[in-house]
Design a protein around this motif. Structure first.
Motif, PDB file in Angstrom:
ATOM      1  N   THR A 179      46.775  16.291  68.467  1.00  0.00           N
ATOM      2  CA  THR A 179      46.803  15.049  69.234  1.00  0.00           C
ATOM      3  C   THR A 179      45.458  14.795  69.887  1.00  0.00           C
ATOM      4  O   THR A 179      44.977  13.656  69.911  1.00  0.00           O
ATOM      5  CB  THR A 179      47.906  15.096  70.299  1.00  0.00           C
ATOM      6  OG1 THR A 179      49.171  15.281  69.654  1.00  0.00           O
ATOM      7  CG2 THR A 179      47.948  13.809  71.112  1.00  0.00           C
ATOM      8  N   ARG A 180      44.817  15.848  70.421  1.00  0.00           N
ATOM      9  CA  ARG A 180      43.487  15.664  71.009  1.00  0.00           C
ATOM     10  C   ARG A 180      42.482  15.228  69.946  1.00  0.00           C
ATOM     11  O   ARG A 180      41.632  14.372  70.198  1.00  0.00           O
ATOM     12  CB  ARG A 180      43.031  16.968  71.684  1.00  0.00           C
ATOM     13  CG  ARG A 180      43.818  17.317  72.929  1.00  0.00           C
ATOM     14  CD  ARG A 180      43.074  18.340  73.792  1.00  0.00           C
ATOM     15  NE  ARG A 180      42.869  19.595  73.101  1.00  0.00           N
ATOM     16  CZ  ARG A 180      43.727  20.618  73.142  1.00  0.00           C
ATOM     17  NH1 ARG A 180      44.856  20.511  73.832  1.00  0.00           N
ATOM     18  NH2 ARG A 180      43.457  21.748  72.502  1.00  0.00           N
ATOM     19  N   ARG A 181      42.604  15.799  68.752  1.00  0.00           N
ATOM     20  CA  ARG A 181      41.702  15.398  67.669  1.00  0.00           C
ATOM     21  C   ARG A 181      41.929  13.933  67.296  1.00  0.00           C
ATOM     22  O   ARG A 181      40.975  13.185  67.082  1.00  0.00           O
ATOM     23  CB  ARG A 181      41.931  16.284  66.447  1.00  0.00           C
ATOM     24  CG  ARG A 181      40.963  16.008  65.301  1.00  0.00           C
ATOM     25  CD  ARG A 181      41.256  16.858  64.093  1.00  0.00           C
ATOM     26  NE  ARG A 181      41.190  18.272  64.402  1.00  0.00           N
ATOM     27  CZ  ARG A 181      42.219  19.099  64.307  1.00  0.00           C
ATOM     28  NH1 ARG A 181      43.396  18.643  63.926  1.00  0.00           N
ATOM     29  NH2 ARG A 181      42.083  20.367  64.596  1.00  0.00           N
ATOM     30  N   LEU A 182      43.196  13.525  67.264  1.00  0.00           N
ATOM     31  CA  LEU A 182      43.530  12.140  66.932  1.00  0.00           C
ATOM     32  C   LEU A 182      42.936  11.183  67.958  1.00  0.00           C
ATOM     33  O   LEU A 182      42.332  10.164  67.602  1.00  0.00           O
ATOM     34  CB  LEU A 182      45.045  12.000  66.854  1.00  0.00           C
ATOM     35  CG  LEU A 182      45.632  10.680  66.373  1.00  0.00           C
ATOM     36  CD1 LEU A 182      46.966  10.940  65.695  1.00  0.00           C
ATOM     37  CD2 LEU A 182      45.838   9.723  67.531  1.00  0.00           C
ATOM     38  N   LEU A 183      43.092  11.502  69.254  1.00  0.00           N
ATOM     39  CA  LEU A 183      42.552  10.642  70.303  1.00  0.00           C
ATOM     40  C   LEU A 183      41.029  10.605  70.267  1.00  0.00           C
ATOM     41  O   LEU A 183      40.416   9.572  70.517  1.00  0.00           O
ATOM     42  CB  LEU A 183      43.038  11.128  71.674  1.00  0.00           C
ATOM     43  CG  LEU A 183      44.513  10.922  71.973  1.00  0.00           C
ATOM     44  CD1 LEU A 183      44.866  11.530  73.322  1.00  0.00           C
ATOM     45  CD2 LEU A 183      44.876   9.448  71.953  1.00  0.00           C
ATOM     46  N   PHE A 184      40.419  11.744  69.929  1.00  0.00           N
ATOM     47  CA  PHE A 184      38.964  11.788  69.833  1.00  0.00           C
ATOM     48  C   PHE A 184      38.480  10.865  68.720  1.00  0.00           C
ATOM     49  O   PHE A 184      37.530  10.090  68.912  1.00  0.00           O
ATOM     50  CB  PHE A 184      38.492  13.216  69.566  1.00  0.00           C
ATOM     51  CG  PHE A 184      37.018  13.325  69.277  1.00  0.00           C
ATOM     52  CD1 PHE A 184      36.084  13.269  70.308  1.00  0.00           C
ATOM     53  CD2 PHE A 184      36.565  13.457  67.978  1.00  0.00           C
ATOM     54  CE1 PHE A 184      34.728  13.344  70.044  1.00  0.00           C
ATOM     55  CE2 PHE A 184      35.203  13.537  67.700  1.00  0.00           C
ATOM     56  CZ  PHE A 184      34.287  13.478  68.735  1.00  0.00           C
ATOM     57  N   LEU A 185      39.118  10.931  67.547  1.00  0.00           N
ATOM     58  CA  LEU A 185      38.727  10.077  66.430  1.00  0.00           C
ATOM     59  C   LEU A 185      38.904   8.609  66.792  1.00  0.00           C
ATOM     60  O   LEU A 185      38.061   7.765  66.472  1.00  0.00           O
ATOM     61  CB  LEU A 185      39.559  10.424  65.193  1.00  0.00           C
ATOM     62  CG  LEU A 185      39.275  11.783  64.555  1.00  0.00           C
ATOM     63  CD1 LEU A 185      40.316  12.093  63.480  1.00  0.00           C
ATOM     64  CD2 LEU A 185      37.871  11.825  63.959  1.00  0.00           C
ATOM     65  N   HIS A 186      40.011   8.312  67.480  1.00  0.00           N
ATOM     66  CA  HIS A 186      40.254   6.922  67.894  1.00  0.00           C
ATOM     67  C   HIS A 186      39.166   6.451  68.865  1.00  0.00           C
ATOM     68  O   HIS A 186      38.658   5.332  68.760  1.00  0.00           O
ATOM     69  CB  HIS A 186      41.636   6.821  68.549  1.00  0.00           C
ATOM     70  CG  HIS A 186      41.982   5.445  69.030  1.00  0.00           C
ATOM     71  ND1 HIS A 186      42.234   4.398  68.172  1.00  0.00           N
ATOM     72  CD2 HIS A 186      42.109   4.943  70.285  1.00  0.00           C
ATOM     73  CE1 HIS A 186      42.501   3.321  68.874  1.00  0.00           C
ATOM     74  NE2 HIS A 186      42.436   3.619  70.156  1.00  0.00           N
ATOM     75  N   ASP A 187      38.791   7.325  69.802  1.00  0.00           N
ATOM     76  CA  ASP A 187      37.755   6.988  70.775  1.00  0.00           C
ATOM     77  C   ASP A 187      36.403   6.789  70.105  1.00  0.00           C
ATOM     78  O   ASP A 187      35.572   6.028  70.598  1.00  0.00           O
ATOM     79  CB  ASP A 187      37.654   8.109  71.821  1.00  0.00           C
ATOM     80  CG  ASP A 187      36.704   7.740  72.949  1.00  0.00           C
ATOM     81  OD1 ASP A 187      36.939   6.712  73.602  1.00  0.00           O
ATOM     82  OD2 ASP A 187      35.733   8.491  73.179  1.00  0.00           O
ATOM     83  N   GLN A 188      36.191   7.449  68.951  1.00  0.00           N
ATOM     84  CA  GLN A 188      34.934   7.322  68.232  1.00  0.00           C
ATOM     85  C   GLN A 188      34.891   6.085  67.337  1.00  0.00           C
ATOM     86  O   GLN A 188      33.895   5.844  66.656  1.00  0.00           O
ATOM     87  CB  GLN A 188      34.684   8.573  67.382  1.00  0.00           C
ATOM     88  CG  GLN A 188      34.477   9.847  68.186  1.00  0.00           C
ATOM     89  CD  GLN A 188      33.297   9.735  69.141  1.00  0.00           C
ATOM     90  OE1 GLN A 188      32.193   9.410  68.736  1.00  0.00           O
ATOM     91  NE2 GLN A 188      33.543   9.973  70.418  1.00  0.00           N
ATOM     92  N   GLY A 189      35.952   5.299  67.342  1.00  0.00           N
ATOM     93  CA  GLY A 189      35.947   4.037  66.609  1.00  0.00           C
ATOM     94  C   GLY A 189      36.578   4.088  65.232  1.00  0.00           C
ATOM     95  O   GLY A 189      36.512   3.106  64.480  1.00  0.00           O
ATOM     96  N   TYR A 190      37.186   5.215  64.862  1.00  0.00           N
ATOM     97  CA  TYR A 190      37.856   5.286  63.561  1.00  0.00           C
ATOM     98  C   TYR A 190      39.098   4.395  63.575  1.00  0.00           C
ATOM     99  O   TYR A 190      39.810   4.315  64.568  1.00  0.00           O
ATOM    100  CB  TYR A 190      38.278   6.723  63.262  1.00  0.00           C
ATOM    101  CG  TYR A 190      37.151   7.636  62.847  1.00  0.00           C
ATOM    102  CD1 TYR A 190      36.925   7.936  61.504  1.00  0.00           C
ATOM    103  CD2 TYR A 190      36.309   8.225  63.792  1.00  0.00           C
ATOM    104  CE1 TYR A 190      35.894   8.780  61.118  1.00  0.00           C
ATOM    105  CE2 TYR A 190      35.269   9.065  63.415  1.00  0.00           C
ATOM    106  CZ  TYR A 190      35.070   9.342  62.078  1.00  0.00           C
ATOM    107  OH  TYR A 190      34.051  10.169  61.699  1.00  0.00           O
TER     108      TYR A 190
END
Length: 225
Positions: A179-190
């Motif tokens: 979940t943290r990885r998912l939120l990180f990717l989302h925050d990076q604009g993916y």
């Protein structure tokens, strides 16, 4: 089933058998697998969403020996439940059906049917987790943690900002690594589709997991204040 019905079914099974042999030999990789993977998820999502919305999935779960207490599921939540069941059903389909060789032509079940059944088998666990979350989120006030941090930095003291940041960090630490990885990717604009490709999720499942993760993170700082 008469001969006119059995011939197409046998042909379909033979085609499925050739596909599965190719996928196993290629290690579930390559353009043909990618195309099949996308089509399978799309097919599964269409079928399982209809089953969840109509409530028919509860009867199918019961026939599999997994009895559930049915309750009304909001339309949007039904789509998220279906997405999660399709994702977890695909993991079962991939790991046990293909790699584990549980699926075979001799068993007489077409791949699409086997996959949908795997999604139905996955649904009870998905549904029980949803019930737990729904019960726990009844009184959650939807306040964006990041917006709250910005407010503190703009109007509060530096000490307030530090405390708020510590609380938010603690909330994020309670999330799973995925979940943290998912939120990180989302925050990076993916995009949701790009995240789905990277994490083997449907775009709708990505959207639902981001929403649920944000709810969990928002709730924790509110409780700590």
């Amino acid at each position: 089933m008469d001969s006119s019905d059995s011939a197409p079914a046998a042909d379909r099974l033979r085609v499925d058998g050739v596909l599965v042999q190719h996928f196993r030999e290629s290690g579930l990789s390559g353009p043909r697998w990618d195309q099949f993977h996308r089509q399978l998820l799309g097919h599964g999502l269409t079928i399982v969403t209809k089953l969840v919305r109509s409530g028919a999935i509860f009867a199918r779960s019961g026939r599999n020996g997994r009895y559930l207490q049915q309750q009304e599921i909001p339309r949007q939540e039904a789509e998220e439940l279906a997405s999660d069941a399709v994702y977890e059903g695909f993991v079962y389909f991939r790991d046990r059906g293909l790699l584990g060789r549980e699926w075979s032509v001799e068993k007489g079940q077409p791949l699409n049917e086997y996959f949908v059944n795997a999604c139905v088998l996955a649904f009870p666990n998905v549904y029980r987790r949803w019930q737990t979350r729904a019960h726990g989120w009844q009184d959650v006030r939807l306040v964006d943690t990041l917006a709250s941090l910005e407010h503190v930095v703009a109007e509060g003291t530096p000490e307030d900002a530090v405390i708020e940041q510590q609380v938010a960090n603690a909330a994020f630490a309670t999330l799973s690594e995925d979940t943290r990885r998912l939120l990180f990717l989302h925050d990076q604009g993916y995009s949701h589709a790009e995240i789905g490709e990277l994490m083997r999720l449907t775009p709708r499942a990505v959207e639902g997991r981001i929403r649920r993760a944000r709810l969990a993170v928002r709730r924790r700082p509110e409780e700590e204040r």
